[in-house]
Structure formats: C-alpha cells, structure tokens
Design an enzyme around this catalytic site. Structure first.
Site, PDB file in Angstrom:
ATOM      1  N   ASP A 129       0.873  -1.183   0.000  1.00  0.00           N
ATOM      2  CA  ASP A 129       0.000   0.000   0.000  1.00  0.00           C
ATOM      3  C   ASP A 129       0.906   1.229   0.000  1.00  0.00           C
ATOM      4  OD1 ASP A 129      -1.684   2.232   0.969  1.00  0.00           O
ATOM      5  OD2 ASP A 129      -3.188   0.675   1.270  1.00  0.00           O
ATOM      6  N   ILE A 130       0.646   2.131  -0.939  1.00  0.00           N
ATOM      7  CA  ILE A 130       1.533   3.289  -1.120  1.00  0.00           C
ATOM      8  C   ILE A 130       1.424   4.288   0.046  1.00  0.00           C
ATOM      9  CG2 ILE A 130      -0.011   4.808  -2.440  1.00  0.00           C
ATOM     10  CD1 ILE A 130       3.040   4.389  -4.157  1.00  0.00           C
TER      11      ILE A 130
ATOM     12  N   HIS B 140     -10.044  -5.445  -2.868  1.00  0.00           N
ATOM     13  CA  HIS B 140      -8.718  -5.644  -2.285  1.00  0.00           C
ATOM     14  C   HIS B 140      -8.845  -5.938  -0.806  1.00  0.00           C
ATOM     15  CE1 HIS B 140      -9.731  -1.353  -2.236  1.00  0.00           C
ATOM     16  NE2 HIS B 140      -9.128  -1.293  -1.064  1.00  0.00           N
ATOM     17  N   PHE B 141      -7.900  -6.709  -0.328  1.00  0.00           N
ATOM     18  CA  PHE B 141      -7.775  -6.983   1.099  1.00  0.00           C
ATOM     19  C   PHE B 141      -6.512  -6.299   1.597  1.00  0.00           C
ATOM     20  CE2 PHE B 141     -10.889 -10.254   2.266  1.00  0.00           C
ATOM     21  CZ  PHE B 141     -11.383 -10.626   1.020  1.00  0.00           C
ATOM     22  N   HIS B 142      -6.658  -5.570   2.699  1.00  0.00           N
ATOM     23  CA  HIS B 142      -5.495  -4.989   3.377  1.00  0.00           C
ATOM     24  C   HIS B 142      -4.944  -6.033   4.344  1.00  0.00           C
ATOM     25  CE1 HIS B 142      -6.604  -0.670   2.474  1.00  0.00           C
ATOM     26  NE2 HIS B 142      -7.805  -1.237   2.337  1.00  0.00           N
TER      27      HIS B 142
HETATM   28  P1  AMP Z   1      -9.667   1.325   0.453  1.00  0.00           P
HETATM   29  O1  AMP Z   1      -9.953   2.550   1.246  1.00  0.00           O
HETATM   30  O2  AMP Z   1      -9.952   0.053   1.197  1.00  0.00           O
HETATM   31  O3  AMP Z   1     -10.326   1.385  -0.906  1.00  0.00           O
HETATM   32  O4  AMP Z   1      -8.101   1.312   0.258  1.00  0.00           O
HETATM   33  C1  AMP Z   1      -7.440   1.729  -0.883  1.00  0.00           C
HETATM   34  C2  AMP Z   1      -5.970   1.709  -0.546  1.00  0.00           C
HETATM   35  O5  AMP Z   1      -5.224   1.815  -1.740  1.00  0.00           O
HETATM   36  C3  AMP Z   1      -5.503   2.864   0.361  1.00  0.00           C
HETATM   37  O6  AMP Z   1      -4.970   2.322   1.578  1.00  0.00           O
HETATM   38  C4  AMP Z   1      -4.453   3.579  -0.465  1.00  0.00           C
HETATM   39  O7  AMP Z   1      -3.370   3.989   0.318  1.00  0.00           O
HETATM   40  C5  AMP Z   1      -4.050   2.515  -1.469  1.00  0.00           C
HETATM   41  N1  AMP Z   1      -3.560   3.004  -2.746  1.00  0.00           N
HETATM   42  C6  AMP Z   1      -4.097   3.980  -3.519  1.00  0.00           C
HETATM   43  N2  AMP Z   1      -3.367   4.130  -4.642  1.00  0.00           N
HETATM   44  C7  AMP Z   1      -2.357   3.210  -4.591  1.00  0.00           C
HETATM   45  C8  AMP Z   1      -1.269   2.860  -5.449  1.00  0.00           C
HETATM   46  N3  AMP Z   1      -1.071   3.487  -6.605  1.00  0.00           N
HETATM   47  N4  AMP Z   1      -0.431   1.880  -5.061  1.00  0.00           N
HETATM   48  C9  AMP Z   1      -0.623   1.240  -3.899  1.00  0.00           C
HETATM   49  N5  AMP Z   1      -1.625   1.521  -3.039  1.00  0.00           N
HETATM   50  C10 AMP Z   1      -2.475   2.498  -3.379  1.00  0.00           C
END
Ligand code: AMP
Length: 142
Positions: free
Chosen positions: A33-34, A102-104
């Site tokens: 996660d960025i 996506h899963f965190h």
């Molecule tokens: P969500 O709120 O569950 O939709 O999480 C989306 C996640 O994607 C967030 O934690 C962001 O930090 C992450 N994110 C957004 N853009 C990118 C990217 N280009 N590369 C990696 N992670 C990203």
C-alpha cells in the site's frame, strides 16, 4: 455502477502504473500500500475485475483469500510480535476508495486503539433485533 477498468489497481495489473509487487500469481497480485497505515501494509487483489465482494466470482475469491492467508503468514514472520489485521471494505459508505476488490494485510501493534471497536456494549434488545435482521437475510440467500 459497473466496474471501471481505468481504476488505479486495474492499471497496476496492466503494468501501466508501477507498484512494489511482493508476489504475482495466476489469479492474484500482492503489492505494498503506497500510503501504509503501518510498516508492512500490503494489499492483495484478484486479477478478475470486480469492484467488491458482491461482484467477484466465488472461484476468484477463493484464490484471493488463500493468498491473503499466505501474505498474513509472511507478515507474521516478517514482523515478529505484531498482530495481523485483515481488512476489506465494500462501498464508499464503508470507506472504500479504490473500486477494485482488495484486502489490506496490516502488521499492527496498537491493540484496541485503532478505532474499530464500538465504545460500549449494545443493549440486549438491539443485539437481538440486529441478529434477527441478519438471520432473516441469511435465510433468503441461496
Ligand atoms: P480502500 O480505502 O480500502 O479502498 O483502500 C485503498 C488503498 O489503496 C488505500 O490504503 C491507499 O493507500 C491505497 N492506494 C491507492 N493508490 C495506490 C497505489 N497506486 N499503489 C498502492 N496503493 C495504493
């Protein structure tokens, strides 16, 4: 709303945007996660285009959740002493911001302070009513 193939994770899957990829399998991609909530915060996504848990095929979801377990096990090894949070959001109302499922997977050490748990126990009437509401919905599912 339908799946938007221009979403940021779809672009990562197509190689149009760079990512810190940890593992690339036939059915999933795992990358950092960025904007991490903690060191080691990773994301596991299916290669199938689906906005959320409601839209993904059962087969693709099985591949994803198996990979989530694998990444969680790796995180446990890589960050000894941490607990591992697995979080998945569906819909902007739930806080979802990228509309590709996506899963965190987040190594965590802040215990109960991460703000998820409710502050107080609900009263019995409310718990019973909500249990009933979910049971009724479950009974309508195939
Ligand atoms: P969500 O709120 O569950 O939709 O999480 C989306 C996640 O994607 C967030 O934690 C962001 O930090 C992450 N994110 C957004 N853009 C990118 C990217 N280009 N590369 C990696 N992670 C990203």
């Amino acid at each position: 709303m339908s799946y938007d193939p221009a979403n940021i994770f779809a672009r990562i899957l197509r190689g149009e945007i760079p990512a810190y990829v940890i593992e690339d399998t036939d059915h999933t991609l795992t990358f950092m996660d960025i904007m991490p909530k903690a060191d080691g915060h990773a994301l596991v996504i299916p290669k199938e285009g689906a906005r959320n848990i409601f839209e993904i095929s059962d087969e693709a979801l099985q591949h994803v959740i198996t990979q989530v377990k694998r990444v969680a096990r790796a995180a446990q090894r890589a960050y000894p002493g941490k607990g591992i949070r697995v979080i998945q959001l569906n819909g902007s109302e739930a806080g979802q911001s990228v509309f590709h499922l996506h899963f965190h997977v987040i190594p965590s050490a802040d215990g109960m302070n991460f703000g998820f748990h409710g502050g107080a126990a609900a009263d019995e009437k409310s718990l019973k009513e909500n249990a009933q509401r979910l049971k009724q919905a479950l009974a309508t599912l195939a």
